[in-house]
Structure formats: structure tokens, C-alpha cells
Design a protein around this motif. Structure first.
Motif, mmCIF file in Angstrom:
data_model
loop_
_atom_site.group_PDB
_atom_site.id
_atom_site.type_symbol
_atom_site.label_atom_id
_atom_site.label_comp_id
_atom_site.label_asym_id
_atom_site.label_seq_id
_atom_site.Cartn_x
_atom_site.Cartn_y
_atom_site.Cartn_z
ATOM 1 N N HIS A 122 44.455 25.137 45.068
ATOM 2 C CA HIS A 122 45.747 25.787 45.207
ATOM 3 C C HIS A 122 45.612 27.300 45.094
ATOM 4 N N ALA A 123 44.850 27.748 44.094
ATOM 5 C CA ALA A 123 44.701 29.185 43.876
ATOM 6 C C ALA A 123 44.091 29.858 45.092
ATOM 7 N N TRP A 376 46.405 30.135 39.619
ATOM 8 C CA TRP A 376 45.375 30.617 38.701
ATOM 9 C C TRP A 376 43.995 30.429 39.276
ATOM 10 N N PRO A 377 43.073 31.358 39.087
ATOM 11 C CA PRO A 377 43.180 32.600 38.308
ATOM 12 C C PRO A 377 43.812 33.728 39.113
ATOM 13 N N PRO A 378 44.256 34.804 38.444
ATOM 14 C CA PRO A 378 44.806 35.949 39.169
ATOM 15 C C PRO A 378 43.787 36.528 40.143
ATOM 16 N N THR A 379 44.271 36.911 41.311
ATOM 17 C CA THR A 379 43.383 37.489 42.325
ATOM 18 C C THR A 379 43.039 38.934 41.978
ATOM 19 N N ILE A 380 44.067 39.712 41.670
ATOM 20 C CA ILE A 380 43.889 41.128 41.320
ATOM 21 C C ILE A 380 44.850 41.463 40.188
ATOM 22 N N GLU A 405 39.955 30.028 33.744
ATOM 23 C CA GLU A 405 39.115 30.989 34.438
ATOM 24 C C GLU A 405 39.626 32.417 34.225
ATOM 25 N N PRO A 406 38.729 33.356 34.017
ATOM 26 C CA PRO A 406 39.135 34.768 33.930
ATOM 27 C C PRO A 406 39.613 35.258 35.299
#
Length: 643
Positions: A122-123, A376-380, A405-406
Motif C-alpha cells: 500500500h505504501a 507507512w513509512p513516510p516518503t519524505i 519502518e523508519p
């Protein structure tokens, strides 16, 4: 079966602890069950893990054999230990690694279907971009405005590429500084927080920041998310009760090391000062602490990726800090910091404001509901350099401890100074974006902030420079070319020509066409590296060339001629100039969305033809060469700013 494993080997998806015997059933103990089939599957998944390379040598050294031979060894022990079961001893030092163990009674992989560095199907389909949430101890200033418009521009660029983009921002509303600011304003703290938070929302709206979620840390949903996150850390063994002694930075609400203290007070032995002049107080208190030191190796490995923090200069500043890691105090006595979220199991303590604040990135996308995994996780994550340590060390460690995940990338930027001096309330030079836009317009100020700043260095706010840039680039280079193409003397019918401008044949026209063909690719590279000032440089260089081409062909002379060849040249010159403007508007859309949208509407460009793919010149596409008339109304792209 049961397998005796000795020594300790930490793997991203396996935990081997000294003298662990793997068994099956006991309601009061923890057991781990495996089999040949399951182990083969585990090894297969392990190889897909992006951290496999990190641990591959350790695995090989530990086994001292090939995977096939190891499996034979497992099978030979199975008969001997088939009916034996030994429980996993409780141990306070056994760690739950950030990748989480798959060795449970039900083999669950929280990072199922790992593909390259994208941990969620999904991320991979979403682009999740965040700003930091802004502290409400004061009103917005231009530094806040820059961060939000930078994030918005990056979000709009990714949307033009076809991504499904989520942009989140908000306000950080807990802590002693907020409580003191509320008292100074003679307002109840909740009412004060709402008042300042609305100013940040107003700032976003004024500067066309299209956020998907605006999070406030005083919201009930956020408090529930923070409690859930705390409980995850505690359940995984990463929180313990301890005592802290050290220097506490009152203004930043953070403990600092002795190395940060540069001057002791001459009147109070328990008071000192940092290099920036902040007051620090010697504090000794009980607190809950986070095992930050447990994640030193994992943080080193995360930072090993050169692209995880941009620009690279900020990454190099972080790595030395890992050498001096200490466990982190993540609570404060409620008697000292009452305006904060209480810890879930001990109401005599409140949660450290930075742990509270960082969890907002999870809250905004639905955490702890499982739907948050879609993003998740954030792209930027966009941050200022002053909060790099919190986002580049504490934040990834917290996530690793919770089995998450970071972020894929942190984009860090410098500060804004005013006429080469640091903004300060005492100096009276704090610039409000809501005031500055009255002088330079919302579009003009947004353009200047993104055009002027570079990520590596501090940016300088200078009113004379703002006027010069806006007049030279928006009013003259871009705006004047629009006016010339549609002037009554050259194009009285205001026709948008789509003639074959590539047949003009002059050297200046050929150079302009070549530059136009490269412009989209060049700008895309700069956007991807978040160097928006270079995007503007590339666009303005091409537009200056387009103005030179226009001047060279003298369309005001051609328009007076009755010669068919002259008319064809006139149409080609206008067509090439308008094509420069169309592509420039598309490329600058993430930076100045309102101005460029208005111009694209004027050119009657359908919204369906405003993707990044449309930055390709028309002569390289199969677009038909029909002629479209524009409206009879005047077009003024940007009004010149007068002294």
C-alpha cells in the motif's frame, strides 16, 4: 521439535538468545516453534529483507556452514529433542529488535511481501509527505511558511507525476513553554493553543498549502495514539524506570550533555548556559527511560543509506552523535511539566514532549488503526536543521523499537535570517508571513521563499532583494513575454498558434528549442532532490532565451507585412514563445500554483493536460496543430512592485 541455540546473534527477523530452547506450549511462558518447512520459508523471506546484507556475514559466521548443511543439522536434532520443551527464560536484557521476530507460535511477518525498500504494498502506491508540527509558543513566522510551502511544492510535484499524495502538517501544543506563553497572553492554555493553531491553519490556507490532515497534539485521537505507542515500547522491553541527573535546557525542553554547556553561572551553581545562550539547569529526577543505546548499530545501518537524509551535509553531522548515545529520558514528573500527556500506567509522570510530538506522523494517518499501513513509512519528511537530532536519531529509534519502518527520507533545510541577522523577538525583526504578503502578495512571497532558499545554508530575507527578484523574474522575464505574445500590435486577435516553430531555422530559435526539450528532464531532477531554486534557475534561463528569440525575429515588424512567408514566421515565433510559457507554467505550478493555474486557464489548457508528462514540447508529441482563440480579457501575470 526443540533446538538449542547458544551465544547471541541478532538478526533482522530472528532473535537467537543465549541458552534458548525452543518449545511449544505453556500459558505462562514464551515458546518458539519451528520446523524444516518453516525454517526454509523463513530463510527465503530473510533474503528479501533489505537488511539481509547487513547480517549475512554474521549468519554465515554463526552457522559455519551452508544453509543446506544447517537444515540437515536441524533435522538430525529433531528426533533427539522432539518431545522436549524448555521455556524461554525471562530476561530484562532480551531485546525485541525493530524488525520484530517472526519466531512466534503463529509465524507473522509485519513486513510481509517486502519489495526492495518498500515495506508495504500500500505504501508503495502512496506518497506520504510531512512537515514538522509547529510549536504554538508563538505566532507563525517566515521560517514556518517556508517549511510548509516547500512541503506543498514537493507534494504537488509528486501529484503531477501521478502519485497519490498525502500531505500532513499541524501544531505541537504541549510543554512548559506553551503553558508559559498562555499565561503571558492571559488565556487558559487550551484556548491559547486553539488561537495560535488557527493562525498556522490560516497561514497554510493563505499560501495555498493543500494539506490532507492538520493534526493537533491536544486532540483525543492523538493522545490515544501516543498511549498505544508508549505501550508498544514498554511491551517490547524498551522502557524502564530510572534516575536522571544532568543539564536541562529550559527553552528547548530537552536534556543536554556536558559538552553543550559552555558557561557556568557565577551566582547559581545549578545554572549554566549553552553556546546559543539558552539557560540550562542541573536537574536530578526519576523518569522513565528509553533504551536508545540498544539501537546504535541499527541507526548506523539506517544512516548508511546516503539518500536517507538530504542534503548529505546533515547526514554527516548526525553520524558522530551516535558515538555518544545515552538512554533517553522520555517522561517528566507531572509536578514539573503538567501540561502534557500523562504516561499510560503512571499518572505522576507526563510524556516527554518530543516523543508525544513525533507520534503525530502516525496519528495523522490513522494509527493505531491498521489503516495507517497504507501510507507507512513516510516518503519524505521535511524538517529544519534545528530538529535534525530528534528526527534523525530519536524518531527512527522509536519506530524501530515499535517494529515500524523508519521514514524513507528526511529533507533538512537551513534557517531564515533577516538581512543577515538571526530572527529574534528582542531585536524586533521576526517576520510574519501574514504581514509580509501584504507587501509582496501571497504568490510573490511564496515564490521568493522557494526561489531564494537553498537546503544547505541559511536563507536571507531582504525586502529590497524580494522586490528585485519578483520584478525581474515574474513581472519581466515571464509576465512581459506573455504580454508581448498577446499585444494588440503583434497578435490583436489573441490567437494561440500551434504552428511548426521547429522550422524557424535561426540559430537562436534552434538553441531555444533544444533548451525546451531538456527543460522538463532537468527540472524533474532538481525537484527530486528538493532543490527548488535550481528549478527556477532552469526555467528562467530558458525564458530569457525565449525573450532573446522573440527580440531577434522582431514580430512587431513581421505583423505589419503582407508577405505570406513573413506571416508564417510570425505565427511560428508566437507559437514558440507560447510553448515556452506553457511548459514554464507547468514546471512552476508546484511553486506558484495559483498564478500558473490562472495562466494555463488563459491558454485554455485542459486540467487533464497538466501532468508532468505534458512538460514535453508539443513538437515531440502527437498533439494536433489546431488553432485556439483566447478570450478578449487582458492578462496580467504579475503586477510589478513599486517602491
Amino acid at each position: 521439535m526443540a533446538i538449542l541455540l547458544r551465544n547471541t546473534v541478532r538478526l533482522p527477523m530472528l532473535i537467537f538468545t543465549e541458552n534458548i530452547l525452543i518449545g511449544t506450549k505453556n500459558c505462562n511462558k514464551r515458546f518458539i516453534m519451528t520446523s524444516r518447512t518453516r525454517l526454509e520459508k523463513a530463510l527465503e523471506n530473510l533474503e528479501k529483507n533489505p537488511f539481509f546484507d547487513k547480517y549475512a556475514n554474521k549468519i554465515a559466521k554463526f552457522q559455519q556452514t551452508s544453509p543446506e548443511e544447517f537444515l540437515q543439522r536441524v533435522e538430525s536434532q529433531e528426533n533427539k529433542l522432539q518431545r522436549k520443551k524448555v521455556c524461554l527464560p525471562k530476561s530484562s536484557h532480551v531485546q525485541c529488535l525493530w524488525a520484530m521476530s517472526f519466531l512466534t507460535t503463529k509465524m507473522q511477518l509485519p513486513w510481509a511481501h517486502i519489495r526492495k525498500n518498500n515495506f508495504s504494498d500500500h505504501a508503495f502506491k502512496h506518497t506520504y509527505i510531512t512537515t514538522p508540527i509547529f510549536y504554538v509558543n508563538g505566532a507563525p513566522h517566515i521560517g514556518h511558511a517556508y517549511t510548509t510551502v516547500l512541503a506543498d511544492a514537493i507534494a504537488r510535484f509528486n501529484a503531477m507525476l501521478g502519485s497519490s499524495v498525502i500531505l500532513c502538517t499541524g501544531t505541537d501544543e504541549h510543554g512548559t513553554k506553551v503553558e508559559k506563553a498562555a499565561k503571558a497572553s492571559n488565556l487558559p492554555t487550551p484556548e491559547y493553543c486553539t488561537h495560535i493553531s488557527r493562525q498556522f491553519q490560516e497561514m497554510c490556507d493563505m499560501f495555498q498549502v493543500e494539506y490532507s490532515h492538520f493534526i493537533r497534539t491536544t486532540e483525543k485521537r492523538h493522545q490515544e495514539a501516543v498511549h498505544y505507542f508508549w505501550n508498544c515500547l514498554e511491551k517490547n522491553g524498551h522502557i524502564y524506570r530510572g534516575k536522571y541527573s544532568g543539564w536541562y535546557n529550559v527553552s528547548e525542553e530537552v536534556f543536554v550533555s556536558d559538552a553543550d554547556v559552555v558557561q557556568r553561572s557565577t551566582t547559581n551553581i545549578n545554572e549554566a548556559f549553552t553556546e546559543s545562550g539558552d539557560v540550562v539547569e542541573w536537574t536530578e529526577e526519576d523518569s522513565y527511560k528509553f533504551r536508545l543505546t540498544s539501537f546504535k548499530d541499527d541507526l548506523y545501518y539506517w544512516l548508511k543509506n546516503e539518500n536517507v537524509i538530504q542534503p548529505a551535509v546533515y547526514r554527516t553531522r548526525l553520524i558522530p552523535l551516535l558515538n555518544d548515545l545515552q538512554d533517553l529520558s522520555i517522561s517528566r514528573p507531572i509536578t514539573r511539566v503538567p501540561w502534557a500527556i500523562p504516561t499510560p500506567s503512571d499518572e505522576s509522570h507526563t510524556i516527554y514532549v518530543w516523543l508525544d510530538a513525533l507520534v503525530n506522523y502516525l496519528t495523522a494517518v490513522g494509527y493505531p488503526d491498521n489503516s495507517f499501513r497504507k501510507y507507512w513509512p513516510p516518503t519524505i519528511q521535511i524538517i529544519g536543521k534545528d530538529i535534525l537530532k530528534f528526527h534523525g536519531i530519536y524518531w527512527p529509534a522509536f519506530l524501530m523499537a515499535a517494529g515500524l519502518e523508519p521514514p524513507k527520507k528526511l529533507v533538512c533545510h537551513g534557517h531564515w535570517v533577516v538581512e543577515d541577522k538571526k530572527m529574534s523577538k528582542s531585536k524586533g525583526n521576526v517576520i510574519s508571513p501574514l504581514t509580509a504578503m501584504n507587501d509582496f502578495t501571497q504568490d510573490g512571497l511564496r515564490y521568493f521563499l522557494l526561489r531564494q532558499a537553498t537546503l544547505r545554508e541559511d536563507a536571507n530575507y531582504n525586502e529590497l532583494k524580494i522586490k528585485k527578484i519578483l520584478n525581474a523574474e515574474l513581472a519581466d522575464t515571464l509576465g512581459n513575454l506573455i504580454n508581448r505574445c498577446c499585444s494588440k500590435s503583434i497578435n490583436p486577435s489573441r490567437i494561440i498558434y500551434k504552428s511548426k516553430y521547429e522550422n524557424l531555422g535561426t540559430q537562436i530559435a534552434s538553441r531555444n528549442i533544444i533548451a525546451l526539450e531538456k527543460l522538463g528532464r532537468t527540472a524533474k531532477e532538481h525537484y527530486e532532490e528538493c532543490n527548488l531554486h535550481l528549478v527556477v534557475d532552469a526555467v528562467m534561463a530558458t525564458l530569457r532565451m525565449a525573450n532573446q528569440m522573440f527580440e531577434y525575429h522582431k514580430p512587431w515588424v513581421l505583423s505589419k507585412s503582407k508577405d505570406p512567408d513573413s506571416i508564417r514566421v510570425l505565427e511560428a515565433v508566437i507559437s514558440l514563445a507560447l510553448e515556452n510559457l506553457r511548459i514554464a507554467a507547468l514546471i512552476l505550478y508546484p511553486i506558484i500554483p495559483r498564478l500558473t493555474s490562472n495562466f494555463l486557464d488563459f491558454l485554455q489548457i485542459p486540467t487533464t493536460n497538466r501532468s508532468w508528462e505534458d512538460t514535453k514540447p508539443l513538437h515531440l508529441t502527437k498533439v494536433s496543430s489546431d488553432v485556439t482563440h483566447v478570450s478578449t480579457q487582458d492578462v496580467l501575470f504579475f503586477k510589478k512592485i513599486r517602491n
